[in-house]
Design a protein around this motif. Structure first.
Motif, mmCIF file in Angstrom:
data_model
loop_
_atom_site.group_PDB
_atom_site.id
_atom_site.type_symbol
_atom_site.label_atom_id
_atom_site.label_comp_id
_atom_site.label_asym_id
_atom_site.label_seq_id
_atom_site.Cartn_x
_atom_site.Cartn_y
_atom_site.Cartn_z
ATOM 1 N N VAL A 272 27.452 -15.052 -4.794
ATOM 2 C CA VAL A 272 26.600 -15.639 -3.755
ATOM 3 C C VAL A 272 26.073 -14.530 -2.835
ATOM 4 O O VAL A 272 24.910 -14.544 -2.427
ATOM 5 N N GLY A 273 26.923 -13.562 -2.522
ATOM 6 C CA GLY A 273 26.478 -12.423 -1.730
ATOM 7 C C GLY A 273 25.404 -11.621 -2.445
ATOM 8 O O GLY A 273 24.404 -11.202 -1.842
ATOM 9 N N ARG A 274 25.592 -11.429 -3.742
ATOM 10 C CA ARG A 274 24.627 -10.648 -4.514
ATOM 11 C C ARG A 274 23.274 -11.341 -4.582
ATOM 12 O O ARG A 274 22.223 -10.712 -4.424
ATOM 13 N N LEU A 275 23.280 -12.661 -4.799
ATOM 14 C CA LEU A 275 22.003 -13.381 -4.873
ATOM 15 C C LEU A 275 21.336 -13.459 -3.494
ATOM 16 O O LEU A 275 20.098 -13.419 -3.395
ATOM 17 N N THR A 276 22.155 -13.563 -2.445
ATOM 18 C CA THR A 276 21.599 -13.581 -1.096
ATOM 19 C C THR A 276 20.879 -12.277 -0.804
ATOM 20 O O THR A 276 19.784 -12.268 -0.215
ATOM 21 N N ARG A 277 21.467 -11.153 -1.226
ATOM 22 C CA ARG A 277 20.823 -9.849 -1.048
ATOM 23 C C ARG A 277 19.500 -9.784 -1.806
ATOM 24 O O ARG A 277 18.498 -9.280 -1.283
ATOM 25 N N GLN A 278 19.464 -10.299 -3.019
ATOM 26 C CA GLN A 278 18.222 -10.272 -3.790
ATOM 27 C C GLN A 278 17.114 -11.055 -3.086
ATOM 28 O O GLN A 278 15.949 -10.642 -3.074
ATOM 29 N N ILE B 247 33.258 -14.894 8.127
ATOM 30 C CA ILE B 247 32.379 -14.576 6.996
ATOM 31 C C ILE B 247 33.252 -14.128 5.832
ATOM 32 O O ILE B 247 34.125 -13.271 5.978
ATOM 33 N N ASN B 248 33.032 -14.715 4.667
ATOM 34 C CA ASN B 248 33.853 -14.424 3.501
ATOM 35 C C ASN B 248 33.715 -12.952 3.094
ATOM 36 O O ASN B 248 32.605 -12.437 2.928
ATOM 37 N N ALA B 249 34.850 -12.276 2.937
ATOM 38 C CA ALA B 249 34.853 -10.845 2.643
ATOM 39 C C ALA B 249 34.217 -10.545 1.289
ATOM 40 O O ALA B 249 33.520 -9.522 1.130
ATOM 41 N N ASP B 250 34.435 -11.408 0.306
ATOM 42 C CA ASP B 250 33.845 -11.175 -1.011
ATOM 43 C C ASP B 250 32.334 -11.379 -0.980
ATOM 44 O O ASP B 250 31.593 -10.665 -1.676
ATOM 45 N N PHE B 251 31.872 -12.338 -0.188
ATOM 46 C CA PHE B 251 30.431 -12.498 0.013
ATOM 47 C C PHE B 251 29.835 -11.217 0.573
ATOM 48 O O PHE B 251 28.789 -10.739 0.099
ATOM 49 N N LEU B 252 30.481 -10.648 1.585
ATOM 50 C CA LEU B 252 29.972 -9.432 2.217
ATOM 51 C C LEU B 252 29.920 -8.273 1.223
ATOM 52 O O LEU B 252 28.977 -7.477 1.223
ATOM 53 N N LYS B 253 30.933 -8.173 0.367
ATOM 54 C CA LYS B 253 30.931 -7.118 -0.651
ATOM 55 C C LYS B 253 29.749 -7.304 -1.606
ATOM 56 O O LYS B 253 29.076 -6.346 -1.972
ATOM 57 N N GLY B 254 29.527 -8.540 -2.021
ATOM 58 C CA GLY B 254 28.406 -8.808 -2.903
ATOM 59 C C GLY B 254 27.072 -8.533 -2.246
ATOM 60 O O GLY B 254 26.139 -8.024 -2.884
ATOM 61 N N TYR B 255 26.985 -8.842 -0.952
ATOM 62 C CA TYR B 255 25.746 -8.614 -0.215
ATOM 63 C C TYR B 255 25.537 -7.128 0.054
ATOM 64 O O TYR B 255 24.409 -6.648 0.115
ATOM 65 N N GLY B 256 26.649 -6.411 0.257
ATOM 66 C CA GLY B 256 26.557 -4.984 0.519
ATOM 67 C C GLY B 256 26.524 -4.619 1.979
ATOM 68 O O GLY B 256 25.972 -3.586 2.371
ATOM 69 N N LYS B 257 27.152 -5.454 2.821
ATOM 70 C CA LYS B 257 27.205 -5.168 4.257
ATOM 71 C C LYS B 257 28.533 -5.663 4.805
ATOM 72 O O LYS B 257 28.840 -6.851 4.696
#
Length: 319
Positions: free
Chosen positions: A135-141, A255-265
């Motif tokens: 979810v973090g990765r797709l949010t970043r995209q 804020i979910n830590a794994d989401f943040l990792k996927g987002y990159g922030k």
């Protein structure tokens, strides 16, 4: 979930819509999907393929200001985001706003297999974390897609050059919607809330590069299959705004830590934390107004949101 904004159709009408969209003349099976809080959604299974039909709200049903063009917006965003990212998401197959068969706009999209994350049981912490990472990765995209101005797609009067003007407008319109239904906030006056948000215009304007943002990637829109992320659905709540207005930054709890990792922030400045806090207040306010407009069958749905709104306002006052 039943709501007054859902426009229910009969099978014969749905079949006519399906025949217009596709050359398939074979037998089909039509099922109403129970998910979703605003629109009627149907699954059409031809035996060879599955597609999803999403139907707009009737014109005589009052919707919130920011939802006035939501079906056209979602169709547009499915096409735009699908063409610019590798996100697992529905593909727009057919859009019709002619009102020749159905008197509201509707579209067909491809089917994403799986169950919503909020209805998925038995996941390990690692599996859940992997899904939130995606979810973090797709949010970043999505936030990597730039926008020219802040605003709501399809609503020209919402476009602003500064984030502070846009955020103030969002609050102003939500409060106006609430007042139109005869409602009011319990813990703070509408004027006091606008003054509170207005104190932070400088911090809001540190977000000066608008982009696409998905404000509704909650677990009910995250699809899971075989304990893995299989896709994201519902692209109606897309804005042009601050990337930190993306849903998972202002969701409930930390804020979910794994989401943040996927987002990159993983680090935030004080100005960013203030912006996130304002968006938490905005999101809770939106849910407070939404329950008035949707007239959900479950009258206790979102009954807890008032307390969450009050809590986030008090936190913002101390920043």
């Amino acid at each position: 979930m039943n709501a007054v904004t859902k426009y229910r159709l009969g099978d014969s009408e749905i079949e006519k819509m399906y025949r217009r969209a596709f050359s398939d003349s074979g037998e089909i099976k039509i099922s109403a999907l129970s998910g979703g809080f605003c629109s009627s959604v149907y699954l059409i299974d031809s035996g060879k393929n599955k597609v999803v039909l999403k139907v707009g709200t009737k014109s005589n049903v009052k919707v919130m200001w920011h939802e006035t063009a939501y079906i056209a917006t979602e169709a547009q965003m499915l096409k735009l985001i699908g063409g610019k990212t590798d996100i697992a998401m529905p593909e727009l197959l057919f859009y019709d706003d002619s009102t020749e068969i159905c008197d509201v706009p509707y579209f067909f999209m491809s089917f994403i297999d799986g169950k919503p994350l909020n209805n998925t049981e038995g996941l390990t912490a690692e599996q859940y974390g992997n899904i939130k990472y995606e979810v973090g990765r797709l949010t970043r995209q999505i936030t990597d897609i730039p926008a020219q101005r802040f605003g709501i797609p399809g609503i020209a009067e919402s476009f602003c050059d500064r984030n502070s003007d846009f955020v103030m407008l969002l609050f102003e319109k939500l409060l106006a919607d609430l007042e139109e239904k005869g409602g009011k906030l319990k813990s703070i006056s509408h004027n006091e809330l606008m003054k509170l948000i207005g104190k932070f215009c400088t911090q809001l304007d540190t977000a000066d590069k608008p982009c696409l943002i998905h404000t509704d990637t909650w677990n009910g829109n995250v699809m899971v299959k075989n304990e893995e992320f299989s896709g994201i659905i519902d692209f109606a709540a897309i804005l042009y705004g601050d990337p930190l207005m993306s849903h998972d930054f202002h969701d409930f709890g930390e804020i979910n830590a794994d989401f943040l990792k996927g987002y990159g922030k993983t680090d935030f400045s004080n100005d960013e934390l203030i912006r996130i806090q304002i968006y938490k207040v905005w999101q809770r306010l939106g849910m407070t107004v939404e329950k008035v407009y949707r007239e959900y069958e479950d009258k206790n749905l979102y009954s807890w949101v008032d307390g969450e709104f009050e809590k986030e306002v008090e936190i913002l006052k101390k920043m």
